[in-house]
Design a protein around this motif. Sequence first.
Motif, PDB file in Angstrom:
ATOM      1  N   ASN A 119       6.544   0.467   4.152  1.00 30.02           N
ATOM      2  CA  ASN A 119       5.538   1.267   3.476  1.00 30.02           C
ATOM      3  C   ASN A 119       6.219   2.458   2.810  1.00 30.02           C
ATOM      4  O   ASN A 119       5.938   2.811   1.661  1.00 30.02           O
TER       5      ASN A 119
ATOM      6  N   TYR B 126      -8.012  -5.586  -3.635  1.00 32.43           N
ATOM      7  CA  TYR B 126      -6.912  -4.825  -4.240  1.00 32.43           C
ATOM      8  C   TYR B 126      -6.680  -5.300  -5.673  1.00 32.43           C
ATOM      9  O   TYR B 126      -6.580  -4.493  -6.615  1.00 32.43           O
TER      10      TYR B 126
ATOM     11  N   TRP C 242       0.820  -1.216   0.000  1.00 30.83           N
ATOM     12  CA  TRP C 242       0.000   0.000   0.000  1.00 30.83           C
ATOM     13  C   TRP C 242       0.843   1.250   0.000  1.00 30.83           C
ATOM     14  O   TRP C 242       0.382   2.313  -0.395  1.00 30.83           O
TER      15      TRP C 242
ATOM     16  N   LEU D 164      -7.211  -1.975   0.368  1.00 27.82           N
ATOM     17  CA  LEU D 164      -6.146  -1.508   1.246  1.00 27.82           C
ATOM     18  C   LEU D 164      -6.685  -1.155   2.628  1.00 27.82           C
ATOM     19  O   LEU D 164      -6.006  -1.341   3.638  1.00 27.82           O
TER      20      LEU D 164
ATOM     21  N   TYR E  23     -11.860   3.934   2.985  1.00 26.72           N
ATOM     22  CA  TYR E  23     -11.356   3.359   4.239  1.00 26.72           C
ATOM     23  C   TYR E  23     -12.433   3.168   5.306  1.00 26.72           C
ATOM     24  O   TYR E  23     -12.494   2.116   5.942  1.00 26.72           O
TER      25      TYR E  23
ATOM     26  N   GLU F  18      -5.264  -2.663   6.046  1.00 30.43           N
ATOM     27  CA  GLU F  18      -4.831  -1.842   7.180  1.00 30.43           C
ATOM     28  C   GLU F  18      -5.641  -2.142   8.431  1.00 30.43           C
ATOM     29  O   GLU F  18      -5.118  -2.093   9.554  1.00 30.43           O
TER      30      GLU F  18
ATOM     31  N   SER G 189       1.173   1.673  -3.743  1.00 33.56           N
ATOM     32  CA  SER G 189      -0.084   2.165  -4.305  1.00 33.56           C
ATOM     33  C   SER G 189      -0.295   3.633  -3.966  1.00 33.56           C
ATOM     34  O   SER G 189      -0.717   4.434  -4.814  1.00 33.56           O
ATOM     35  N   TYR G 190      -0.017   4.008  -2.725  1.00 30.08           N
ATOM     36  CA  TYR G 190      -0.157   5.395  -2.283  1.00 30.08           C
ATOM     37  C   TYR G 190       0.783   6.310  -3.063  1.00 30.08           C
ATOM     38  O   TYR G 190       0.412   7.411  -3.487  1.00 30.08           O
TER      39      TYR G 190
ATOM     40  N   TYR H 167      -9.743   7.081  -2.999  1.00 30.40           N
ATOM     41  CA  TYR H 167      -8.831   6.139  -2.346  1.00 30.40           C
ATOM     42  C   TYR H 167      -9.070   6.101  -0.838  1.00 30.40           C
ATOM     43  O   TYR H 167      -9.324   5.042  -0.249  1.00 30.40           O
TER      44      TYR H 167
END
Length: 489
Positions: A166, A105, A41, A135, A77, A139, A44-45, A73
């Motif tokens: 990360n 994902y 992630w 993601l 969450y 998390e 991806s971020y 994105y």
Amino acid sequence: MGFFKKPTLRNRDDKRTRAAELTLRESIYPLCLVTILFFLWGFSYGLIDTLNKHFQVTLGITRSRSSGLQAAYFGAYPLASLGHANWLLRHYGYKACFMWGLFLYGVGALLAWPCLVYKSFGGFCAATFVIGNGLGALETAANPYLAVCGPPRYSEIRINVAQAFNGVGTVVAPVLASYVFFNNVGTDDNALKNVQWTYLAIACFVFALAVVYYFSPIPEITDADMAFQAESTHAGTDVKPFRKQYRLFHATFAQFCYTGAQVAIAGAFINYVTETRVINGVRTSNSDASRFLAGAQGAFTLGRFAGSALMKFVKPRWVFLVFMSMCIILLIPSITGRGNTGMSMLYLVLFFESIIFPTIVALGMRGLGKYSKRGSGFIVAGVSGGAVVPPLLFVASDAQGQPDYAGHAPTATAMSVPLAFFVAAWTYTACVNFVPAYRNVADSFSTTEIGIANAHANDPENQGGVLGAEAGKDGAPALTEAVGNEKRI
């Protein structure tokens, strides 16, 4: 031979397991496996931050509209951490939640392919929303898992070291983008072709990783295990109803504000550099700015390793206080700074941002006991700040018109938006260090000997208690004690 055992995806939360007192050695394999997710992630971020600028150029969209990527994105969450992922975590366990997150994902990465082919920004935002759900699920499970998998004393160190990987992902992504994405800038059919292949490769990798997780024996830490740790350290707050876990809700608020500020700064970094860094009359290019972003993310990663090392010798809450305070102090001159000076301030801000997110997770979960899994969903939901603050920053930037590269830099002025959110997040930092009800819980876990001295001394199988299935040979703990007088399984 754990790979040849019949895997199981359902675990009971009312049973104590050997995982409550895992030693450092026993926790190494599962922690390494979970750390891979942090790289994923982070990568991806990092892509999202770079694509933000790439879509502005390739599709001719405004800065505020491009922030829809961050909104999609991070807006996913709460749906994951408070909804489907948290339900799966509480009813089936960590492994099932890991696999579910990897599946989403991969599906989101596959959905991105046709959206990129047809240059559909809205479609790509929808695919990003699916990726964000995946993601978010990862998390929801991975952050609390790292916080509880192993000796509680080293919780903050474990999660910061893993989060450093990360940071590695956030470094690799902009470097890749600078050489791959920005080589075909324009509006023709080839402008997004390399981005398509990148997302296809991501999909293949995460689907393969989901298979590895299915067959890997990893310890399942239950609510009963967490209740035992909280009771043993005399810091448990789970005797109170969940609605009275005010430390948790304050940590969630801090996570919302901090993550929003962090994402806004990273998402606007390339715009900031191209607007403010004009050397000898030459404006910094998008590809060079992307490489500078990689350098800033490198400073972020270095900060994670440095902060983790400091926590070995200094109480984590003090490191947390210094790092959060420095973010506020250093962001102020970046608003008026220009050239290398302003960019250097952002480099330092990213360095000190490094340990804040994982430390909020670790400190916020202290003493939650049987509420740990539920509470982790709230803290991870705070990541949704990344969907709120970047649009505010870009709207503030667009409202000031176009940069003139002679001092007027709308993005630099708009950095006052994340500054305000940093100040709001600092209230939690102050409470953890100066309010006894917060501070005592954090310190009691920092001195506990669980998993270090007399490891597994409290296991029922070491005390002649009711036994469950024997522990697996490859480090997979089995269920050993019921909470109450229920039958073993």
